[in-house]
Design a protein around this motif. Structure first.
Motif, PDB file in Angstrom:
ATOM      1  N   LEU A 256       0.827  -1.207   0.000  1.00  0.00           N
ATOM      2  CA  LEU A 256       0.000   0.000   0.000  1.00  0.00           C
ATOM      3  C   LEU A 256       0.857   1.250   0.000  1.00  0.00           C
ATOM      4  O   LEU A 256       0.541   2.233  -0.670  1.00  0.00           O
ATOM      5  CB  LEU A 256      -0.958  -0.019   1.198  1.00  0.00           C
ATOM      6  CG  LEU A 256      -2.008   1.074   1.259  1.00  0.00           C
ATOM      7  CD1 LEU A 256      -2.819   1.155  -0.027  1.00  0.00           C
ATOM      8  CD2 LEU A 256      -2.924   0.854   2.452  1.00  0.00           C
TER       9      LEU A 256
ATOM     10  N   LYS B 237      -4.461   5.123  -5.346  1.00  0.00           N
ATOM     11  CA  LYS B 237      -4.747   3.795  -4.795  1.00  0.00           C
ATOM     12  C   LYS B 237      -4.742   3.858  -3.268  1.00  0.00           C
ATOM     13  O   LYS B 237      -5.580   3.240  -2.606  1.00  0.00           O
ATOM     14  CB  LYS B 237      -3.726   2.772  -5.306  1.00  0.00           C
ATOM     15  CG  LYS B 237      -3.974   1.367  -4.823  1.00  0.00           C
ATOM     16  CD  LYS B 237      -5.306   0.844  -5.336  1.00  0.00           C
ATOM     17  CE  LYS B 237      -5.503  -0.618  -4.981  1.00  0.00           C
ATOM     18  NZ  LYS B 237      -6.792  -1.124  -5.445  1.00  0.00           N
ATOM     19  N   GLN B 238      -3.803   4.609  -2.698  1.00  0.00           N
ATOM     20  CA  GLN B 238      -3.777   4.782  -1.247  1.00  0.00           C
ATOM     21  C   GLN B 238      -5.078   5.420  -0.772  1.00  0.00           C
ATOM     22  O   GLN B 238      -5.671   4.978   0.218  1.00  0.00           O
ATOM     23  CB  GLN B 238      -2.589   5.638  -0.821  1.00  0.00           C
ATOM     24  CG  GLN B 238      -1.249   4.980  -1.011  1.00  0.00           C
ATOM     25  CD  GLN B 238      -0.086   5.910  -0.700  1.00  0.00           C
ATOM     26  OE1 GLN B 238      -0.257   7.126  -0.579  1.00  0.00           O
ATOM     27  NE2 GLN B 238       1.093   5.345  -0.576  1.00  0.00           N
TER      28      GLN B 238
ATOM     29  N   GLU C 273      -7.992   5.406  -2.274  1.00  0.00           N
ATOM     30  CA  GLU C 273      -9.071   4.430  -2.468  1.00  0.00           C
ATOM     31  C   GLU C 273      -9.124   3.431  -1.314  1.00  0.00           C
ATOM     32  O   GLU C 273     -10.191   3.159  -0.761  1.00  0.00           O
ATOM     33  CB  GLU C 273      -8.843   3.696  -3.783  1.00  0.00           C
ATOM     34  CG  GLU C 273      -9.776   2.534  -4.028  1.00  0.00           C
ATOM     35  CD  GLU C 273      -9.320   1.704  -5.213  1.00  0.00           C
ATOM     36  OE1 GLU C 273      -9.227   0.471  -5.063  1.00  0.00           O
ATOM     37  OE2 GLU C 273      -9.048   2.281  -6.284  1.00  0.00           O
ATOM     38  N   ARG C 274      -7.974   2.897  -0.936  1.00  0.00           N
ATOM     39  CA  ARG C 274      -7.922   1.909   0.146  1.00  0.00           C
ATOM     40  C   ARG C 274      -8.284   2.541   1.495  1.00  0.00           C
ATOM     41  O   ARG C 274      -8.988   1.936   2.302  1.00  0.00           O
ATOM     42  CB  ARG C 274      -6.535   1.265   0.240  1.00  0.00           C
ATOM     43  CG  ARG C 274      -6.244   0.271  -0.845  1.00  0.00           C
ATOM     44  CD  ARG C 274      -7.255  -0.873  -0.898  1.00  0.00           C
ATOM     45  NE  ARG C 274      -7.189  -1.656   0.331  1.00  0.00           N
ATOM     46  CZ  ARG C 274      -8.198  -2.383   0.817  1.00  0.00           C
ATOM     47  NH1 ARG C 274      -9.348  -2.437   0.195  1.00  0.00           N
ATOM     48  NH2 ARG C 274      -8.051  -3.060   1.925  1.00  0.00           N
TER      49      ARG C 274
ATOM     50  N   LEU D 117     -11.270   1.349   3.774  1.00  0.00           N
ATOM     51  CA  LEU D 117     -10.970   0.867   5.125  1.00  0.00           C
ATOM     52  C   LEU D 117     -11.471   1.799   6.228  1.00  0.00           C
ATOM     53  O   LEU D 117     -11.387   1.458   7.411  1.00  0.00           O
ATOM     54  CB  LEU D 117      -9.459   0.669   5.286  1.00  0.00           C
ATOM     55  CG  LEU D 117      -8.841  -0.496   4.525  1.00  0.00           C
ATOM     56  CD1 LEU D 117      -7.326  -0.388   4.509  1.00  0.00           C
ATOM     57  CD2 LEU D 117      -9.295  -1.819   5.119  1.00  0.00           C
TER      58      LEU D 117
ATOM     59  N   MET E 165      -3.420  -4.095   1.770  1.00  0.00           N
ATOM     60  CA  MET E 165      -3.620  -3.687   0.379  1.00  0.00           C
ATOM     61  C   MET E 165      -4.935  -4.238  -0.169  1.00  0.00           C
ATOM     62  O   MET E 165      -5.585  -3.574  -0.955  1.00  0.00           O
ATOM     63  CB  MET E 165      -2.431  -4.170  -0.457  1.00  0.00           C
ATOM     64  CG  MET E 165      -2.504  -3.786  -1.902  1.00  0.00           C
ATOM     65  SD  MET E 165      -2.316  -2.007  -2.085  1.00  0.00           S
ATOM     66  CE  MET E 165      -1.893  -1.922  -3.798  1.00  0.00           C
ATOM     67  N   LYS E 166      -5.326  -5.429   0.265  1.00  0.00           N
ATOM     68  CA  LYS E 166      -6.485  -6.061  -0.368  1.00  0.00           C
ATOM     69  C   LYS E 166      -7.625  -6.405   0.586  1.00  0.00           C
ATOM     70  O   LYS E 166      -8.770  -6.223   0.236  1.00  0.00           O
ATOM     71  CB  LYS E 166      -6.045  -7.318  -1.106  1.00  0.00           C
ATOM     72  CG  LYS E 166      -5.130  -6.994  -2.273  1.00  0.00           C
ATOM     73  CD  LYS E 166      -4.799  -8.195  -3.088  1.00  0.00           C
ATOM     74  CE  LYS E 166      -3.918  -7.771  -4.260  1.00  0.00           C
ATOM     75  NZ  LYS E 166      -3.549  -8.853  -5.105  1.00  0.00           N
TER      76      LYS E 166
ATOM     77  N   TYR F  97      -9.980  -6.511   4.268  1.00  0.00           N
ATOM     78  CA  TYR F  97     -10.576  -5.507   5.153  1.00  0.00           C
ATOM     79  C   TYR F  97     -10.281  -5.819   6.608  1.00  0.00           C
ATOM     80  O   TYR F  97     -10.872  -5.228   7.498  1.00  0.00           O
ATOM     81  CB  TYR F  97     -12.091  -5.420   4.927  1.00  0.00           C
ATOM     82  CG  TYR F  97     -12.401  -4.770   3.606  1.00  0.00           C
ATOM     83  CD1 TYR F  97     -12.538  -3.395   3.513  1.00  0.00           C
ATOM     84  CD2 TYR F  97     -12.507  -5.525   2.448  1.00  0.00           C
ATOM     85  CE1 TYR F  97     -12.786  -2.777   2.299  1.00  0.00           C
ATOM     86  CE2 TYR F  97     -12.770  -4.921   1.234  1.00  0.00           C
ATOM     87  CZ  TYR F  97     -12.912  -3.566   1.164  1.00  0.00           C
ATOM     88  OH  TYR F  97     -13.144  -2.960  -0.032  1.00  0.00           O
TER      89      TYR F  97
END
Length: 131
Positions: A86, A93-94, A96-97, A101, A122-123, A125
């Motif tokens: 991440l 992308k950071q 988005e995550r 989260l 990264m993927k 939860y």
């Protein structure tokens, strides 16, 4: 919930999330609140004295350096540390995550005691506790 983004993450990420998530949160970049060259131990002490802070960082050194780890574990801060994947991801992308989260971060921050540290995946939860 008060959230501070460490200096190893872009300040615009913190500022963007503040705008997106609204006034019920206080989301700030380190350099907007403290001197950018503040030592980690000083930062930990300052945030702990205020209480109620979540630190989002990619600086895993805090979890490995004996003095910093000890200071953090005895603090009133909840630590959220980006996983290596991440941290290396592009800022979008950071973002988005972190948005995905956010409910987990919020629940964890409200139920865990200060000094707790977690890895932001990264993927999945599920937050992994860091020891």
């Amino acid at each position: 919930m008060r959230v501070l983004f460490d200096h190893n993450l872009p300040p615009r990420l913190a500022r963007g999330l503040q705008i997106l998530l609204g006034e019920q949160y206080e989301i700030v970049a380190l350099r907007d609140r403290f001197k950018p060259n503040i030592k980690d131990i000083e930062l930990i002490k300052a945030l702990s004295a205020q209480g109620g802070w979540v630190l989002i960082s990619a600086d895993r050194r805090i979890t490995r350096n004996k003095a910093e780890k000890s200071a953090f574990q005895s603090s009133r801060i909840i630590g959220m540390f980006l996983s290596q994947g991440l941290y290396k991801a592009p800022m979008l992308k950071q973002a988005e995550r972190l948005i995905a989260l956010w409910p987990v971060i919020e629940t964890t921050a409200s139920t865990m005691k200060g000094g707790s540290m977690f890895e932001l995946p990264m993927k999945s939860y599920k937050l992994s506790p860091l020891r």
